[in-house]
Design a protein around this motif. Structure first.
Motif, PDB file in Angstrom:
ATOM      1  N   GLN A 281       0.832  -1.198   0.000  1.00  0.00           N
ATOM      2  CA  GLN A 281       0.000   0.000   0.000  1.00  0.00           C
ATOM      3  C   GLN A 281       0.870   1.254   0.000  1.00  0.00           C
ATOM      4  O   GLN A 281       1.936   1.287   0.616  1.00  0.00           O
ATOM      5  CB  GLN A 281      -0.901   0.028   1.235  1.00  0.00           C
ATOM      6  CG  GLN A 281      -1.885  -1.124   1.334  1.00  0.00           C
ATOM      7  CD  GLN A 281      -3.017  -1.003   0.335  1.00  0.00           C
ATOM      8  OE1 GLN A 281      -3.563   0.082   0.122  1.00  0.00           O
ATOM      9  NE2 GLN A 281      -3.366  -2.102  -0.293  1.00  0.00           N
ATOM     10  N   VAL A 282       0.404   2.277  -0.694  1.00  0.00           N
ATOM     11  CA  VAL A 282       1.007   3.609  -0.634  1.00  0.00           C
ATOM     12  C   VAL A 282      -0.035   4.548  -0.052  1.00  0.00           C
ATOM     13  O   VAL A 282      -1.174   4.591  -0.534  1.00  0.00           O
ATOM     14  CB  VAL A 282       1.441   4.120  -2.017  1.00  0.00           C
ATOM     15  CG1 VAL A 282       2.012   5.531  -1.907  1.00  0.00           C
ATOM     16  CG2 VAL A 282       2.461   3.186  -2.639  1.00  0.00           C
ATOM     17  N   SER A 283       0.315   5.266   0.997  1.00  0.00           N
ATOM     18  CA  SER A 283      -0.619   6.221   1.593  1.00  0.00           C
ATOM     19  C   SER A 283       0.029   7.592   1.656  1.00  0.00           C
ATOM     20  O   SER A 283       1.246   7.721   1.800  1.00  0.00           O
ATOM     21  CB  SER A 283      -1.048   5.767   2.997  1.00  0.00           C
ATOM     22  OG  SER A 283       0.067   5.549   3.838  1.00  0.00           O
ATOM     23  N   LEU A 284      -0.796   8.632   1.540  1.00  0.00           N
ATOM     24  CA  LEU A 284      -0.351  10.020   1.603  1.00  0.00           C
ATOM     25  C   LEU A 284      -0.903  10.656   2.870  1.00  0.00           C
ATOM     26  O   LEU A 284      -2.089  10.524   3.183  1.00  0.00           O
ATOM     27  CB  LEU A 284      -0.821  10.804   0.374  1.00  0.00           C
ATOM     28  CG  LEU A 284      -0.376  10.295  -1.004  1.00  0.00           C
ATOM     29  CD1 LEU A 284      -0.875  11.228  -2.093  1.00  0.00           C
ATOM     30  CD2 LEU A 284       1.126  10.129  -1.071  1.00  0.00           C
ATOM     31  N   TRP A 285      -0.022  11.386   3.582  1.00  0.00           N
ATOM     32  CA  TRP A 285      -0.369  11.968   4.866  1.00  0.00           C
ATOM     33  C   TRP A 285      -0.043  13.450   4.878  1.00  0.00           C
ATOM     34  O   TRP A 285       0.908  13.894   4.237  1.00  0.00           O
ATOM     35  CB  TRP A 285       0.413  11.274   5.987  1.00  0.00           C
ATOM     36  CG  TRP A 285       0.102   9.803   6.107  1.00  0.00           C
ATOM     37  CD1 TRP A 285       0.543   8.803   5.283  1.00  0.00           C
ATOM     38  CD2 TRP A 285      -0.721   9.189   7.093  1.00  0.00           C
ATOM     39  NE1 TRP A 285       0.043   7.592   5.701  1.00  0.00           N
ATOM     40  CE2 TRP A 285      -0.721   7.793   6.809  1.00  0.00           C
ATOM     41  CE3 TRP A 285      -1.432   9.664   8.201  1.00  0.00           C
ATOM     42  CZ2 TRP A 285      -1.438   6.886   7.595  1.00  0.00           C
ATOM     43  CZ3 TRP A 285      -2.136   8.760   8.976  1.00  0.00           C
ATOM     44  CH2 TRP A 285      -2.139   7.394   8.670  1.00  0.00           C
ATOM     45  N   ARG A 286      -0.840  14.214   5.649  1.00  0.00           N
ATOM     46  CA  ARG A 286      -0.552  15.629   5.827  1.00  0.00           C
ATOM     47  C   ARG A 286      -0.878  16.020   7.269  1.00  0.00           C
ATOM     48  O   ARG A 286      -1.698  15.383   7.927  1.00  0.00           O
ATOM     49  CB  ARG A 286      -1.349  16.485   4.860  1.00  0.00           C
ATOM     50  CG  ARG A 286      -2.845  16.522   5.113  1.00  0.00           C
ATOM     51  CD  ARG A 286      -3.565  17.371   4.089  1.00  0.00           C
ATOM     52  NE  ARG A 286      -5.015  17.307   4.273  1.00  0.00           N
ATOM     53  CZ  ARG A 286      -5.889  17.752   3.386  1.00  0.00           C
ATOM     54  NH1 ARG A 286      -5.457  18.277   2.239  1.00  0.00           N
ATOM     55  NH2 ARG A 286      -7.185  17.665   3.623  1.00  0.00           N
ATOM     56  N   GLU A 287      -0.216  17.083   7.714  1.00  0.00           N
ATOM     57  CA  GLU A 287      -0.426  17.559   9.073  1.00  0.00           C
ATOM     58  C   GLU A 287      -1.601  18.523   9.113  1.00  0.00           C
ATOM     59  O   GLU A 287      -1.724  19.415   8.273  1.00  0.00           O
ATOM     60  CB  GLU A 287       0.835  18.254   9.592  1.00  0.00           C
ATOM     61  CG  GLU A 287       0.800  18.608  11.055  1.00  0.00           C
ATOM     62  CD  GLU A 287       2.104  19.211  11.547  1.00  0.00           C
ATOM     63  OE1 GLU A 287       2.294  19.287  12.775  1.00  0.00           O
ATOM     64  OE2 GLU A 287       2.925  19.601  10.696  1.00  0.00           O
ATOM     65  N   THR A 288      -2.460  18.355  10.101  1.00  0.00           N
ATOM     66  CA  THR A 288      -3.620  19.226  10.256  1.00  0.00           C
ATOM     67  C   THR A 288      -3.235  20.485  11.036  1.00  0.00           C
ATOM     68  O   THR A 288      -2.128  20.599  11.568  1.00  0.00           O
ATOM     69  CB  THR A 288      -4.753  18.497  10.989  1.00  0.00           C
ATOM     70  OG1 THR A 288      -4.304  18.151  12.308  1.00  0.00           O
ATOM     71  CG2 THR A 288      -5.143  17.225  10.245  1.00  0.00           C
ATOM     72  N   MET A 289      -4.167  21.398  11.140  1.00  0.00           N
ATOM     73  CA  MET A 289      -3.902  22.664  11.825  1.00  0.00           C
ATOM     74  C   MET A 289      -3.606  22.455  13.311  1.00  0.00           C
ATOM     75  O   MET A 289      -2.895  23.248  13.926  1.00  0.00           O
ATOM     76  CB  MET A 289      -5.097  23.604  11.658  1.00  0.00           C
ATOM     77  CG  MET A 289      -5.331  24.055  10.221  1.00  0.00           C
ATOM     78  SD  MET A 289      -3.955  25.047   9.569  1.00  0.00           S
ATOM     79  CE  MET A 289      -4.105  26.517  10.569  1.00  0.00           C
ATOM     80  N   ASP A 290      -4.132  21.383  13.900  1.00  0.00           N
ATOM     81  CA  ASP A 290      -3.893  21.129  15.320  1.00  0.00           C
ATOM     82  C   ASP A 290      -2.698  20.227  15.575  1.00  0.00           C
ATOM     83  O   ASP A 290      -2.496  19.736  16.688  1.00  0.00           O
ATOM     84  CB  ASP A 290      -5.142  20.538  15.981  1.00  0.00           C
ATOM     85  CG  ASP A 290      -5.596  19.240  15.318  1.00  0.00           C
ATOM     86  OD1 ASP A 290      -4.915  18.784  14.366  1.00  0.00           O
ATOM     87  OD2 ASP A 290      -6.616  18.680  15.752  1.00  0.00           O
TER      88      ASP A 290
END
Length: 323
Positions: A281-290
């Motif tokens: 699997q390849v997953s993409l992640w990002r940081e939220t404002m909190d």
């Protein structure tokens, strides 16, 4: 949403270990256990084979493109303990340098930011990291960091070429010197931060958090903000985000996955992290404002000998597009 947009029949005879687009996305390099590196021209979604590079005597683990200001230059590393640097001249690829001063498999190669010069870092199972620098006369200088990691070094990644105030100290400084800094991951379960001082490389920080071999590390690109950010992944199935704040390096577990995690890679702007592992699997992640991390997309990688190109617009799980 990430989707598979193309597949490439590489014609490799054995398992493919790495695939990298060049800076402009017009060339693709792949490497395999069949001991070869293959080069493809990319145009309008079509991948046309142009050359097959032979020179290694064992499985080729990784390839890395240099910045195009130095020409079409590619580095490859192998189980045969060698690093080979290739260059394209007049549509023909040739070997311009071979480095064979490691005692075991060379597992990772990474070019420094172009502002620092044509410099290559190499991590080996012998526990050492080599820094190869191209000189004006066409020769190459080599500096070795011995015993960088007990048992072995699995991955190296360069810090962006920014001033010291961004990398080391969030507080204002007057210095605008470009620092040479690296992050490495090894079989000692450690992530290490390295800095060159007066031609000598020293370990500035040992980051403890993983409970098994560190398989990959990636230093996030700089977008002008103070501080630094590094991602690491491990045999322990975890991805950790390391941030250099006012109180030093802090860690945050991005996620614990269902299988071993092999690769992490940042997008060009550093806003998206791609993660790939043994579950295919390849997953993409990002940081939220909190300050939390969320998965924004996931896709299964292709099976078999075809290489699946699915992250061309954001990030690649194999050490990054435009890395």
């Amino acid at each position: 949403m990430v989707s598979i947009i193309n597949t490439v029949d590489t014609q490799h005879e054995e398992m493919i270990h790495d695939a990298q687009m060049d800076y402009y996305g017009t060339k693709l390099a792949t490497c395999s256990s069949d001991r070869t590196v293959r080069i493809f021209d990319v145009k309008s979604g079509h991948y046309n084979p142009v050359d097959q590079l032979r020179g290694h005597e064992g499985p080729v683990w990784q390839v890395a493109w240099a910045h195009p200001m130095y020409g079409n230059i590619l580095a490859s590393c192998s189980y045969d303990r060698k690093v080979i640097i290739w260059k394209e001249t007049n549509r023909s690829w040739m070997k311009i340098h071979e480095y064979s001063n490691h005692d075991s498999s060379v597992n990772s190669v990474c070019w420094a930011p172009n502002k620092l010069g044509l410099i290559l870092a190499c991590g080996s199972s012998d526990g050492a990291i080599s820094i190869l620098t191209s000189l004006a006369d066409g020769s190459w200088d080599a500096v070795k960091i011995t015993n960088a990691h007990k048992i072995g070094c699995n991955a190296v990644s360069w810090a962006p070429a920014v001033s010291s105030k961004h990398l080391l100290d969030p507080s204002p400084q007057k210095s605008n010197d470009k620092l040479k800094m690296l992050v490495s991951g090894g079989c000692d379960n450690l992530v290490k931060i390295w800095r060159e001082v007066d031609g000598q490389w020293t370990c500035e920080h040992e980051l403890e958090g993983h409970t098994d071999w560190v398989r990959d590390v990636a230093w996030a690109p700089s977008i002008g903000l103070p501080g630094s950010c590094v991602a690491s992944c491990s045999q322990d199935r975890r991805v950790i985000i390391w941030s250099n704040r006012e109180n030093g390096w802090e860690s945050k577990i991005l996620n614990t996955f269902n299988d071993v995690i092999w690769h992490v890679s940042w997008s060009v702007t550093g806003g998206i992290l791609a993660v790939s592992g043994g579950d295919n699997q390849v997953s993409l992640w990002r940081e939220t404002m909190d300050g939390e991390w969320e998965c924004v997309s996931e896709v299964s990688k292709g099976q078999g000998q075809g290489f699946t190109s699915h992250l061309e617009q954001s990030a690649s799980a194999s050490h990054g597009i435009h890395s």
